[in-house]
Write an enzyme that holds these catalytic residues in place. Sequence first.
Site, PDB file in Angstrom:
ATOM      1  CE1 TYR A 182      41.004 -46.048  50.790  1.00  0.00           C
ATOM      2  CE2 TYR A 182      39.322 -44.977  49.461  1.00  0.00           C
ATOM      3  CZ  TYR A 182      40.598 -45.500  49.601  1.00  0.00           C
ATOM      4  OH  TYR A 182      41.458 -45.479  48.530  1.00  0.00           O
ATOM      5  CD  GLU A 268      26.873 -40.360  24.649  1.00  0.00           C
ATOM      6  OE1 GLU A 268      27.800 -41.173  24.811  1.00  0.00           O
ATOM      7  OE2 GLU A 268      26.256 -40.242  23.569  1.00  0.00           O
TER       8      GLU A 268
END
Length: 439
Positions: A182, A268
Amino acid sequence: MSEKKRRAGASTDGPASSSKKPRPSAAASYAESLRSKLRPDASILVTLRSLASASSASSSKSKAAAKSLADHDPSADPASSYIVVADQDSASVTSRINRLVLAAARSILSGRGFSFAVPSRAASNQVYLPDLDRIVLVRRESARPFANVATARKATVTARVLSLVHAVLRRGIHVTKRDLFYTDVKLFGDQSQSDAVLDDVSCMLGCTRSSLHVVASEKGVVVGRLVFADDGDRIDCTRMGVGGKAIPPNIDRVSGIESDALFILLVEKDAAFMRLAEDRFYNRFPCIILTAKGQPDVATRLFLRRLKLELKLPVLALVDSDPYGLKILSVYMCGSKNMSYDSANLTTPDIKWLGVRPSDLDKYRVPEQCRLPMTDHDIKVGKELLEEDFVKQNQGWVKELETMLRTRQKAEIQALSSFGFQYLTEVYLPLKLQQQDWI
């Protein structure tokens, strides 16, 4: 028969028929029968202590072997065939940027314009080395001149990223990759472009991405038998609730790591992590539980490696029974091709695949309605994994992948919830640990 007798018979038959319970399925009965095979927790803990002791001894031997390997490994030489980056302090990185800029200025003043020599991170330059058990980046550079229409914009973006990193280092602060994007949205166009150039800059300077003080947003979380200091604040991960403690994006601020855990459980997905945290699985079987909530981020990979090195604990992995679960596990173990230049700092070798494995679907009689058919893309990814060198090194992985492709079935960790929401923590994992059923 009188109306009175008929009513009496109906009232007698009613409760009896309503009290009948549906018969459990054969799969559910079998799943429940496995509970009776569990030994007392004290017996399983003996097995885990043996595993922890073996891992500690193995870590000491591996460390000594790694030193001797570095003496003969060509990647230990900066001018070698492979690119290997290392952690550097701010002064060193700033000095390297200054030298790059001065070289560019001299080139411009001499009338030659300027060009950056950027290591190529193309797929063809990323190779798996069995001796190191990780993916590395072959040293091959390409020119990125400003005077060429094809590379002018990329050269400008590279110069801009170097300038921003220099400013961040001079101020002694950390920023996120999103912050960096940004600062000049119109130039970068898309964050993926600034992210890619950031990796290029790491390769050019020979330092890790964390040495640039540019980090990703917090993603991974940890819970369990772990205490550490985060920028001086003491964190007890047994008191972090179901959500766990966010893994700091800049691992440099982590210190004073302490634990009485017997192993690290790498998960996971967030859903399985929450089940384990809510059931306080780490109190029943002393462990540290962490997850990156899917695809592993840099901070989680760094944190896991640091826990493994400092605590010398075995790491057991719990992933989905599909090609992507295995791909995620391989990133933790061997590294990703995208960041192959930093694989020496991001990989954690010798992670044991605990579950859920394709062979578990029949072994635990997971119901057919809880299994999913593999898509054509799943099958393609599975076949590609079978061709990877790091998979061929482990015959256990090959056998499981072949089973998956033969049955064309996959399943998530949550498929075990068909036997009960706490079946994962009460039966499946304890039985796996008791039987030392990992590869």
